[in-house]
Motif scaffolding. Structure first.
Motif, PDB file in Angstrom:
ATOM      1  N   SER A  85     -16.395   2.704  23.777  1.00 36.62           N
ATOM      2  CA  SER A  85     -17.347   2.358  24.825  1.00 36.62           C
ATOM      3  C   SER A  85     -16.735   2.544  26.208  1.00 36.62           C
ATOM      4  O   SER A  85     -15.648   3.117  26.352  1.00 36.62           O
ATOM      5  CB  SER A  85     -17.827   0.914  24.627  1.00 36.62           C
ATOM      6  OG  SER A  85     -16.758   0.001  24.827  1.00 36.62           O
ATOM      7  N   GLN A  86     -17.409   2.029  27.220  1.00 39.04           N
ATOM      8  CA  GLN A  86     -16.969   2.220  28.615  1.00 39.04           C
ATOM      9  C   GLN A  86     -15.833   1.234  28.920  1.00 39.04           C
ATOM     10  O   GLN A  86     -16.062   0.127  29.406  1.00 39.04           O
ATOM     11  CB  GLN A  86     -18.140   2.008  29.562  1.00 39.04           C
ATOM     12  CG  GLN A  86     -17.853   2.415  30.998  1.00 39.04           C
ATOM     13  CD  GLN A  86     -19.068   2.223  31.884  1.00 39.04           C
ATOM     14  OE1 GLN A  86     -19.801   1.246  31.752  1.00 39.04           O
ATOM     15  NE2 GLN A  86     -19.314   3.161  32.773  1.00 39.04           N
ATOM     16  N   VAL A  87     -14.607   1.673  28.654  1.00 38.26           N
ATOM     17  CA  VAL A  87     -13.432   0.829  28.903  1.00 38.26           C
ATOM     18  C   VAL A  87     -12.402   1.651  29.671  1.00 38.26           C
ATOM     19  O   VAL A  87     -12.356   2.880  29.563  1.00 38.26           O
ATOM     20  CB  VAL A  87     -12.813   0.306  27.587  1.00 38.26           C
ATOM     21  CG1 VAL A  87     -13.795  -0.616  26.875  1.00 38.26           C
ATOM     22  CG2 VAL A  87     -12.414   1.456  26.671  1.00 38.26           C
ATOM     23  N   GLU A  88     -11.570   0.966  30.443  1.00 42.37           N
ATOM     24  CA  GLU A  88     -10.547   1.667  31.219  1.00 42.37           C
ATOM     25  C   GLU A  88      -9.353   2.053  30.370  1.00 42.37           C
ATOM     26  O   GLU A  88      -8.764   3.117  30.560  1.00 42.37           O
ATOM     27  CB  GLU A  88     -10.085   0.771  32.386  1.00 42.37           C
ATOM     28  CG  GLU A  88     -11.163   0.524  33.431  1.00 42.37           C
ATOM     29  CD  GLU A  88     -10.631  -0.287  34.598  1.00 42.37           C
ATOM     30  OE1 GLU A  88      -9.412  -0.578  34.613  1.00 42.37           O
ATOM     31  OE2 GLU A  88     -11.433  -0.624  35.492  1.00 42.37           O
ATOM     32  N   ASP A  89      -8.961   1.191  29.434  1.00 43.07           N
ATOM     33  CA  ASP A  89      -7.764   1.422  28.628  1.00 43.07           C
ATOM     34  C   ASP A  89      -8.105   1.211  27.157  1.00 43.07           C
ATOM     35  O   ASP A  89      -8.150   0.073  26.676  1.00 43.07           O
ATOM     36  CB  ASP A  89      -6.654   0.448  29.054  1.00 43.07           C
ATOM     37  CG  ASP A  89      -5.336   0.730  28.355  1.00 43.07           C
ATOM     38  OD1 ASP A  89      -5.336   1.411  27.312  1.00 43.07           O
ATOM     39  OD2 ASP A  89      -4.290   0.257  28.850  1.00 43.07           O
ATOM     40  N   PRO A  90      -8.370   2.294  26.408  1.00 43.98           N
ATOM     41  CA  PRO A  90      -8.731   2.148  24.993  1.00 43.98           C
ATOM     42  C   PRO A  90      -7.667   1.421  24.174  1.00 43.98           C
ATOM     43  O   PRO A  90      -7.990   0.652  23.261  1.00 43.98           O
ATOM     44  CB  PRO A  90      -8.896   3.609  24.526  1.00 43.98           C
ATOM     45  CG  PRO A  90      -9.212   4.365  25.762  1.00 43.98           C
ATOM     46  CD  PRO A  90      -8.437   3.693  26.858  1.00 43.98           C
ATOM     47  N   GLY A  91      -6.387   1.644  24.499  1.00 43.48           N
ATOM     48  CA  GLY A  91      -5.328   0.976  23.760  1.00 43.48           C
ATOM     49  C   GLY A  91      -5.374  -0.530  23.952  1.00 43.48           C
ATOM     50  O   GLY A  91      -5.280  -1.300  22.984  1.00 43.48           O
ATOM     51  N   GLU A  92      -5.531  -0.976  25.181  1.00 43.82           N
ATOM     52  CA  GLU A  92      -5.624  -2.410  25.450  1.00 43.82           C
ATOM     53  C   GLU A  92      -6.897  -2.990  24.843  1.00 43.82           C
ATOM     54  O   GLU A  92      -6.905  -4.124  24.338  1.00 43.82           O
ATOM     55  CB  GLU A  92      -5.603  -2.645  26.962  1.00 43.82           C
ATOM     56  CG  GLU A  92      -5.609  -4.119  27.357  1.00 43.82           C
ATOM     57  CD  GLU A  92      -4.424  -4.876  26.786  1.00 43.82           C
ATOM     58  OE1 GLU A  92      -4.601  -6.077  26.475  1.00 43.82           O
ATOM     59  OE2 GLU A  92      -3.327  -4.289  26.639  1.00 43.82           O
ATOM     60  N   THR A  93      -7.970  -2.214  24.876  1.00 40.81           N
ATOM     61  CA  THR A  93      -9.215  -2.662  24.254  1.00 40.81           C
ATOM     62  C   THR A  93      -9.032  -2.853  22.757  1.00 40.81           C
ATOM     63  O   THR A  93      -9.536  -3.818  22.177  1.00 40.81           O
ATOM     64  CB  THR A  93     -10.344  -1.644  24.516  1.00 40.81           C
ATOM     65  OG1 THR A  93     -10.553  -1.523  25.926  1.00 40.81           O
ATOM     66  CG2 THR A  93     -11.638  -2.074  23.845  1.00 40.81           C
ATOM     67  N   LEU A  94      -8.295  -1.951  22.130  1.00 40.74           N
ATOM     68  CA  LEU A  94      -8.052  -2.084  20.694  1.00 40.74           C
ATOM     69  C   LEU A  94      -7.267  -3.374  20.404  1.00 40.74           C
ATOM     70  O   LEU A  94      -7.531  -4.053  19.413  1.00 40.74           O
ATOM     71  CB  LEU A  94      -7.289  -0.864  20.168  1.00 40.74           C
ATOM     72  CG  LEU A  94      -6.990  -0.860  18.671  1.00 40.74           C
ATOM     73  CD1 LEU A  94      -8.276  -0.966  17.842  1.00 40.74           C
ATOM     74  CD2 LEU A  94      -6.222   0.401  18.275  1.00 40.74           C
ATOM     75  N   ARG A  95      -6.312  -3.710  21.262  1.00 43.39           N
ATOM     76  CA  ARG A  95      -5.573  -4.967  21.083  1.00 43.39           C
ATOM     77  C   ARG A  95      -6.522  -6.171  21.181  1.00 43.39           C
ATOM     78  O   ARG A  95      -6.396  -7.145  20.419  1.00 43.39           O
ATOM     79  CB  ARG A  95      -4.459  -5.074  22.126  1.00 43.39           C
ATOM     80  CG  ARG A  95      -3.326  -4.082  21.921  1.00 43.39           C
ATOM     81  CD  ARG A  95      -2.181  -4.297  22.920  1.00 43.39           C
ATOM     82  NE  ARG A  95      -1.081  -3.385  22.647  1.00 43.39           N
ATOM     83  CZ  ARG A  95      -0.961  -2.171  23.163  1.00 43.39           C
ATOM     84  NH1 ARG A  95      -1.904  -1.727  24.002  1.00 43.39           N
ATOM     85  NH2 ARG A  95       0.050  -1.398  22.858  1.00 43.39           N
ATOM     86  N   GLU A  96      -7.472  -6.093  22.101  1.00 49.24           N
ATOM     87  CA  GLU A  96      -8.448  -7.178  22.235  1.00 49.24           C
ATOM     88  C   GLU A  96      -9.329  -7.271  20.987  1.00 49.24           C
ATOM     89  O   GLU A  96      -9.647  -8.371  20.519  1.00 49.24           O
ATOM     90  CB  GLU A  96      -9.311  -6.948  23.473  1.00 49.24           C
ATOM     91  CG  GLU A  96      -8.540  -7.000  24.786  1.00 49.24           C
ATOM     92  CD  GLU A  96      -9.381  -6.560  25.971  1.00 49.24           C
ATOM     93  OE1 GLU A  96     -10.578  -6.227  25.752  1.00 49.24           O
ATOM     94  OE2 GLU A  96      -8.871  -6.535  27.106  1.00 49.24           O
ATOM     95  N   VAL A  97      -9.716  -6.112  20.453  1.00 46.79           N
ATOM     96  CA  VAL A  97     -10.537  -6.093  19.243  1.00 46.79           C
ATOM     97  C   VAL A  97      -9.766  -6.700  18.071  1.00 46.79           C
ATOM     98  O   VAL A  97     -10.322  -7.474  17.284  1.00 46.79           O
ATOM     99  CB  VAL A  97     -10.982  -4.650  18.917  1.00 46.79           C
ATOM    100  CG1 VAL A  97     -11.626  -4.586  17.527  1.00 46.79           C
ATOM    101  CG2 VAL A  97     -11.952  -4.140  19.969  1.00 46.79           C
TER     102      VAL A  97
END
Length: 294
Positions: free
Chosen positions: A144-156
């Motif tokens: 989705s519309q995220v700045e940092d996919p890697g950090e988003t994956l950590r949040e997920v």
């Protein structure tokens, strides 16, 4: 398991969440309808009957643009009308991977006087809920519309770890791991998701089985190609050895089986050299001396 198949699995397991995401609040319960829309082999990704006969939500998931999508959506709509003429239908194509193709903006099909409209969702333009009470959407957040996919994956991953249902956690973790491959390196995905055990999930098992099938097929093709190359090489070697032996017998008479075996074992390059050298042979001793120098 292909990316769109994972999406189908999620839509079938969490139809209420997909309906709420795309349509807002809907009356419950919602249910899945058969996705086979005629006797012909044409199957929709997900067809959801909304609560209290409100209508139908038809979803199609696409990894990459397909020029046939507008026609398919029109065709699906007519087939749905044939089966459920009393119900309204909302059709949505969900594109997974970011692209510059203009096809992902196409929302209609036109053919002479026939006109059909459908909706399009480009995940990379969406702000998806990050809460654990929307678990079905967690696997899509990296896309989705995220700045940092890697950090988003950590949040997920942190959200997935909070899920109380271990079976649901495994399936969503496996879906997340596979879909994240559209945006992140596999090594990074494994590193970030190493705390989650997804080996017993249906998605993981099917993904492994599909990867194994693809690996076996690639190995089979490679082996076939190698076999053809080896067969061709062996055929050339056999033909050249046969010719050289025939010339040697004509010039020197019958040969000892030991000598013949040595000649059969020669590679094509040396058989070619022997074919030239034998023109100067006068006796079997000349052949024996030549072979001894190889």
């Amino acid at each position: 398991m292909a990316y769109d198949n994972i999406c189908k699995y999620l839509a079938e397991r969490f139809p209420e969440q997909f309906s709420r995401w795309l349509m807002g609040e809907v009356a419950l319960p919602v249910q899945l309808l058969p996705t086979e829309l005629s006797e012909e082999p044409m199957r929709a990704d997900s067809v959801i009957l909304l609560g209290l006969q409100q209508g139908i939500l038809h979803l199609e998931f696409q990894t990459d643009p397909d020029p046939e999508i507008p026609f398919r959506m029109a065709d699906y709509r007519l087939r749905l009308y044939r089966k459920y003429p009393q119900l309204s239908v909302r059709q949505v194509v969900i594109y997974l991977r970011k692209t510059r193709s203009q096809r992902v903006f196409q929302t209609s099909f036109r053919l002479e006087r026939l006109s059909h409209e459908f909706e399009v969702v480009r995940l990379w333009e969406c702000n998806l809920p990050a809460r654990v009470d929307w678990p079905a959407l967690l696997p899509f957040r990296v896309l989705s519309q995220v700045e940092d996919p890697g950090e988003t994956l950590r949040e997920v991953v942190a959200e997935l770890e909070r899920l109380p249902d271990s079976s649901e956690q495994r399936e969503l973790a496996a879906a997340t791991a596979v879909l994240a491959g559209l945006a992140l390196d596999r090594g990074l995905i494994r590193q970030i998701m190493r705390s989650l055990d997804m080996r017993e999930s249906v998605i993981y098992q099917e993904w492994r089985a599909e990867a194994l099938r693809e690996g076996l097929e690639a190995g089979r093709k490679e082996g076939l190609q190698l076999g053809l190359q080896q067969g061709l090489q062996q055929g050339l070697q056999h033909g050249e050895a046969t010719l050289v032996l025939r010339l040697l017998r004509r010039k020197l008479g019958s040969l000892d089986p030991v000598l013949e075996n040595q000649i059969w074992a020669l590679p094509p390059s040396q058989l070619e050299a022997l074919g030239e050298a034998l023109l100067d042979f006068h006796s079997v001793e000349d052949l024996t001396a030549w072979l001894a120098r190889r």
